[in-house]
Design a protein around this motif. Structure first.
Motif, PDB file in Angstrom:
ATOM      1  N   LYS A 140      53.019  32.907  53.657  1.00 33.40           N
ATOM      2  CA  LYS A 140      52.144  33.338  52.559  1.00 33.40           C
ATOM      3  C   LYS A 140      50.837  33.879  53.157  1.00 33.40           C
ATOM      4  O   LYS A 140      49.740  33.399  52.856  1.00 33.40           O
ATOM      5  N   CYS A 141      50.981  34.865  54.035  1.00 36.09           N
ATOM      6  CA  CYS A 141      49.799  35.419  54.680  1.00 36.09           C
ATOM      7  C   CYS A 141      49.275  36.605  53.879  1.00 36.09           C
ATOM      8  O   CYS A 141      49.882  37.063  52.924  1.00 36.09           O
ATOM      9  N   PHE A 142      48.146  37.101  54.313  1.00 38.94           N
ATOM     10  CA  PHE A 142      47.343  38.078  53.588  1.00 38.94           C
ATOM     11  C   PHE A 142      48.161  39.282  53.150  1.00 38.94           C
ATOM     12  O   PHE A 142      48.986  39.790  53.899  1.00 38.94           O
ATOM     13  N   GLY A 143      47.897  39.759  51.934  1.00 45.66           N
ATOM     14  CA  GLY A 143      48.569  40.962  51.478  1.00 45.66           C
ATOM     15  C   GLY A 143      48.330  41.279  50.026  1.00 45.66           C
ATOM     16  O   GLY A 143      47.499  40.675  49.372  1.00 45.66           O
ATOM     17  N   SER A 144      49.067  42.266  49.564  1.00 42.76           N
ATOM     18  CA  SER A 144      49.179  42.695  48.178  1.00 42.76           C
ATOM     19  C   SER A 144      48.387  43.927  47.809  1.00 42.76           C
ATOM     20  O   SER A 144      48.118  44.104  46.637  1.00 42.76           O
ATOM     21  N   CYS A 145      48.054  44.820  48.714  1.00 47.36           N
ATOM     22  CA  CYS A 145      47.482  46.117  48.357  1.00 47.36           C
ATOM     23  C   CYS A 145      46.579  46.661  49.462  1.00 47.36           C
ATOM     24  O   CYS A 145      46.185  45.923  50.348  1.00 47.36           O
ATOM     25  N   PHE A 163      45.450  49.221  43.418  1.00 50.88           N
ATOM     26  CA  PHE A 163      46.730  49.061  42.722  1.00 50.88           C
ATOM     27  C   PHE A 163      47.522  47.819  43.154  1.00 50.88           C
ATOM     28  O   PHE A 163      48.685  47.881  43.560  1.00 50.88           O
ATOM     29  N   SER A 164      46.896  46.645  43.024  1.00 49.95           N
ATOM     30  CA  SER A 164      47.489  45.404  43.540  1.00 49.95           C
ATOM     31  C   SER A 164      48.748  44.979  42.796  1.00 49.95           C
ATOM     32  O   SER A 164      49.557  44.222  43.341  1.00 49.95           O
ATOM     33  N   TYR A 365      44.376  41.649  38.118  1.00 45.08           N
ATOM     34  CA  TYR A 365      43.643  42.250  39.220  1.00 45.08           C
ATOM     35  C   TYR A 365      44.070  41.530  40.495  1.00 45.08           C
ATOM     36  O   TYR A 365      44.674  40.463  40.460  1.00 45.08           O
ATOM     37  N   GLY A 366      43.727  42.105  41.636  1.00 43.67           N
ATOM     38  CA  GLY A 366      44.142  41.514  42.897  1.00 43.67           C
ATOM     39  C   GLY A 366      43.360  40.261  43.253  1.00 43.67           C
ATOM     40  O   GLY A 366      42.309  39.976  42.674  1.00 43.67           O
ATOM     41  N   PRO A 367      43.838  39.524  44.265  1.00 41.94           N
ATOM     42  CA  PRO A 367      43.187  38.272  44.661  1.00 41.94           C
ATOM     43  C   PRO A 367      42.175  38.426  45.788  1.00 41.94           C
ATOM     44  O   PRO A 367      41.598  37.438  46.232  1.00 41.94           O
ATOM     45  N   ILE A 368      41.951  39.651  46.261  1.00 45.17           N
ATOM     46  CA  ILE A 368      41.170  39.833  47.480  1.00 45.17           C
ATOM     47  C   ILE A 368      39.729  40.229  47.193  1.00 45.17           C
ATOM     48  O   ILE A 368      38.788  39.579  47.653  1.00 45.17           O
ATOM     49  N   ALA A 369      39.526  41.311  46.464  1.00 44.01           N
ATOM     50  CA  ALA A 369      38.170  41.829  46.216  1.00 44.01           C
ATOM     51  C   ALA A 369      37.706  41.470  44.810  1.00 44.01           C
ATOM     52  O   ALA A 369      38.497  41.470  43.860  1.00 44.01           O
ATOM     53  N   TRP A 370      36.417  41.197  44.674  1.00 44.18           N
ATOM     54  CA  TRP A 370      35.838  40.977  43.351  1.00 44.18           C
ATOM     55  C   TRP A 370      35.794  42.298  42.597  1.00 44.18           C
ATOM     56  O   TRP A 370      35.526  43.343  43.183  1.00 44.18           O
ATOM     57  N   SER A 466      19.480  56.926  37.713  1.00 43.89           N
ATOM     58  CA  SER A 466      20.228  56.312  38.798  1.00 43.89           C
ATOM     59  C   SER A 466      21.659  56.832  38.749  1.00 43.89           C
ATOM     60  O   SER A 466      22.074  57.469  37.779  1.00 43.89           O
ATOM     61  N   ARG A 467      22.417  56.585  39.794  1.00 48.13           N
ATOM     62  CA  ARG A 467      23.828  56.956  39.749  1.00 48.13           C
ATOM     63  C   ARG A 467      24.675  55.850  40.379  1.00 48.13           C
ATOM     64  O   ARG A 467      24.269  55.196  41.341  1.00 48.13           O
ATOM     65  N   THR A 468      25.843  55.660  39.777  1.00 51.45           N
ATOM     66  CA  THR A 468      26.805  54.671  40.243  1.00 51.45           C
ATOM     67  C   THR A 468      28.117  55.378  40.511  1.00 51.45           C
ATOM     68  O   THR A 468      28.512  56.291  39.778  1.00 51.45           O
ATOM     69  N   PHE A 469      28.799  54.938  41.580  1.00 48.82           N
ATOM     70  CA  PHE A 469      30.088  55.511  41.932  1.00 48.82           C
ATOM     71  C   PHE A 469      31.208  54.536  41.595  1.00 48.82           C
ATOM     72  O   PHE A 469      31.103  53.328  41.835  1.00 48.82           O
ATOM     73  N   LEU A 470      32.278  55.089  41.046  1.00 50.36           N
ATOM     74  CA  LEU A 470      33.508  54.341  40.791  1.00 50.36           C
ATOM     75  C   LEU A 470      34.612  54.967  41.629  1.00 50.36           C
ATOM     76  O   LEU A 470      34.719  56.197  41.704  1.00 50.36           O
ATOM     77  N   LEU A 471      35.438  54.138  42.260  1.00 46.10           N
ATOM     78  CA  LEU A 471      36.545  54.632  43.073  1.00 46.10           C
ATOM     79  C   LEU A 471      37.841  54.483  42.294  1.00 46.10           C
ATOM     80  O   LEU A 471      38.186  53.395  41.837  1.00 46.10           O
ATOM     81  N   ALA A 472      38.582  55.592  42.166  1.00 49.77           N
ATOM     82  CA  ALA A 472      39.896  55.576  41.535  1.00 49.77           C
ATOM     83  C   ALA A 472      40.968  55.722  42.606  1.00 49.77           C
ATOM     84  O   ALA A 472      40.904  56.635  43.436  1.00 49.77           O
ATOM     85  N   THR A 473      41.928  54.813  42.625  1.00 50.09           N
ATOM     86  CA  THR A 473      43.052  54.870  43.551  1.00 50.09           C
ATOM     87  C   THR A 473      44.350  54.767  42.764  1.00 50.09           C
ATOM     88  O   THR A 473      44.422  54.059  41.755  1.00 50.09           O
ATOM     89  N   GLN A 474      45.371  55.461  43.230  1.00 51.77           N
ATOM     90  CA  GLN A 474      46.673  55.430  42.557  1.00 51.77           C
ATOM     91  C   GLN A 474      47.771  55.390  43.603  1.00 51.77           C
ATOM     92  O   GLN A 474      47.727  56.107  44.602  1.00 51.77           O
ATOM     93  N   GLY A 475      48.773  54.540  43.391  1.00 56.74           N
ATOM     94  CA  GLY A 475      49.883  54.445  44.324  1.00 56.74           C
ATOM     95  C   GLY A 475      50.701  53.192  44.087  1.00 56.74           C
ATOM     96  O   GLY A 475      50.645  52.580  43.017  1.00 56.74           O
ATOM     97  N   TYR A 476      51.457  52.809  45.086  1.00 55.33           N
ATOM     98  CA  TYR A 476      52.255  51.578  45.023  1.00 55.33           C
ATOM     99  C   TYR A 476      52.457  51.082  46.449  1.00 55.33           C
ATOM    100  O   TYR A 476      52.103  51.750  47.431  1.00 55.33           O
TER     101      TYR A 476
END
Length: 528
Positions: A140-145, A163-164, A365-370, A466-476
């Motif tokens: 059960k080591c690190f993974g999922s996206c 895309f977790s 959502y994934g378990p790695i990043a907030w 001010s400006r804020t950036f959002l990152l969009a990712t798509q895949g599997y």
């Protein structure tokens, strides 16, 4: 429907005719058309896999069984070719399971979308040293996206994970994450995308969304990935969970003081009582008809335990068949989706003066990043807003919770990929083209690979905004089946969704969650 989503839907149909596979000696192969024979009654420790399979070994070599193989007790048997680090070829008839890090199945024909391989050298998938041994001892080591990092004075800082929940081509999805990154002195936002897991990632599309806003506003994605700008936060009146614990201090700020469910709730979970909840009350802003629930969240590793232990490890080699065949059938994916939607995610309800009424939901959502997210909720017209968040017990970690007013929907500026460079600073033109649009071109990465994606956002002119950036990712992504998952007595069928699976998983989770969390986050595959 957005352009990205409509394109994804269109190419989903094309996937039914087959998917891409590239036969490279050291590259990672796609788990696809695997067929597992019916086994005699009473035998659960062996299985015959009909499609070609590839075994990644602890010493860095690779064994390819082009005609399939039989996994029986302590070895994988078949007519194989072993390739060492220098690509020297040797014939073998079997490989001991305790020497295998993980296995995949692959196809020798190319019959699907075009896949670009990142040009990073021949040793990309070699996994060696203490990390590989740790994954062998406890798979059960690190993974999922894919994990996404920004540079902070020479130190990589985790920004997002992509895309977790997309564990097959038919589950390809688009994720949108709020970034804390800013443009550098050249007017670029630069992010590193890492594959630090035993997985193959197929990245279809990456883009940046830029939102201008007032300094007192915060911009976040909502449950659909659309930007929301919210105004000042309202003082929290009360926050408590189902156990009656006062959570106001826990939820007040992002400080590592994180919510998890009361352990007694995990112990007491049954098939008819699986859920925890959090109740929130704030004074309603005058004249407002909407407010925003603001959360900083990530999944606990309960989801990972269900995926690793129950979907993959319990069936052992048969999970290759499940990933390759079941997850390529619309009816099976729909069945899995209904089950997952029923039990996972967070449902948000608003009290209408009589009872709680469900108004929105976001999924896993994934378990790695907030992840920072804003959920727009109606204000009922009373002098207070009462919300209830309902979720599978201990499925979530929440670092901060707030309610904000002055909700608006800003129009973002879309910024495409400017360039992609590999670790040795080589410009990857084909890779950048593959990520430019959500289409049938994919960038494929394997364990230990990383690349830098750059976006030309320009310099900020003098402005009060001010400006804020959002990152969009798509895949599997395709999970590798660990060698340890194929040893001993295993289920004789592939995974079948059920409520009993969740009850069993909850019991297992309660007994091992602290140890699993410690091990999981220490077992990243080192990138190069």
């Amino acid at each position: 429907m957005s352009t990205a989503r409509s394109s994804a839907a269109a190419h989903t149909v094309r996937w039914l005719a087959g998917v891409v596979a590239s036969l490279a000696i050291v590259g990672c192969f796609i788990a696809q058309t695997v067929r597992v024979e019916s086994l005699p009654t009473g035998t659960s420790d062996s299985a015959t896999v009909r499609s070609p399979v590839k075994a990644h070994l602890l010493d860095g070599s690779t064994v390819v069984f082009r005609e399939g193989a039989t996994v029986a007790r302590n070895a994988v048997w078949g007519a194989g070719l072993r390739y060492d680090l220098a690509l020297a070829e040797t014939s073998v008839t079997h490989v001991a399971l305790d020497s295998i890090i993980a296995m995949e199945s692959f196809r020798t024909e190319v019959d699907g979308p075009r896949t670009i391989l990142l040009s990073v050298g021949a040793s990309a998938t070699v996994v060696v040293g203490a990390i590989a041994l740790a994954c062998l001892a406890d798979p059960k080591c690190f993974g999922s996206c894919p994990t996404i990092y920004a540079d902070s004075a020479g130190t990589p800082v985790l920004e997002a994970e992509g895309f977790s929940g997309s564990i097959s081509p038919l589950l390809e999805a688009r994720d949108v994450d709020r970034l804390r990154s800013r443009a550098d002195a050249q007017g670029f936002v630069r992010l590193e995308v890492w594959n630090e897991a035993l997985e193959t990632h197929f990245i279809n599309h990456v883009e940046l969304l830029e939102v201008d806003h007032a300094p007192e506003e915060m911009v976040l994605p909502d449950e659909r990935g659309l930007p929301v700008a919210v105004g000042p936060e309202l003082p929290l009146g009360s926050v408590s969970d189902r156990s009656g614990r006062d959570l106001r201090e826990t939820m007040a700020r992002s400080d590592g003081n994180v919510f998890s469910s009361d352990p007694l709730m995990i112990e007491r979970a049954t098939a008819t009582d699986l859920y925890d909840h959090i109740d929130v009350a704030v004074a309603a802003p005058a004249g407002a008809d909407t407010a925003a629930l603001v959360l900083r969240v990530r999944s606990s590793l309960l989801n990972t335990l269900v995926f690793y232990d129950h979907m993959l490890a319990k069936p052992g080699a048969r999970s290759l068949d499940w990933m390759a065949n079941d997850l390529m059938r619309l009816d099976r994916v729909a069945e899995l989706g209904r089950w997952y939607s029923e039990y996972f995610g967070i449902r948000v309800s608003v009290h209408d003066g009589t009872d709680y009424r469900a108004v929105t939901k976001f999924s896993d959502y994934g378990p790695i990043a907030w992840r920072d997210v804003a959920l727009v909720v109606p204000v009922s017209g009373t002098d207070s807003i009462r919300l209830r968040l309902t979720f599978l017990t201990d499925q979530w970690r929440i670092d901060r919770l707030a309610v904000a007013g002055n909700v608006r929907r800003p129009a973002p500026r879309t910024i495409p990929v400017t360039s992609i460079t590999s670790r040795d600073s080589t410009i990857q033109v084909d890779a950048a083209e593959a990520l430019m649009h959500p289409d049938d071109q994919y960038l494929k990465t394997t364990p230990r690979q990383r690349f830098t994606v750059s976006f030309d956002v320009g310099h900020r002119p003098d402005s009060a905004a001010s400006r804020t950036f959002l990152l969009a990712t798509q895949g599997y992504y395709i999970e590798w089946v660990r060698g340890a998952w194929m040893t001993g007595q295993r289920d004789t069928t592939t995974f079948v969704p059920s409520v009993q699976t969740l009850v069993t998983a909850m019991r297992e989770w309660g007994a091992q969650r602290e140890a699993m969390e410690r091990h999981f986050f220490l077992s990243r595959i080192p990138v190069y």
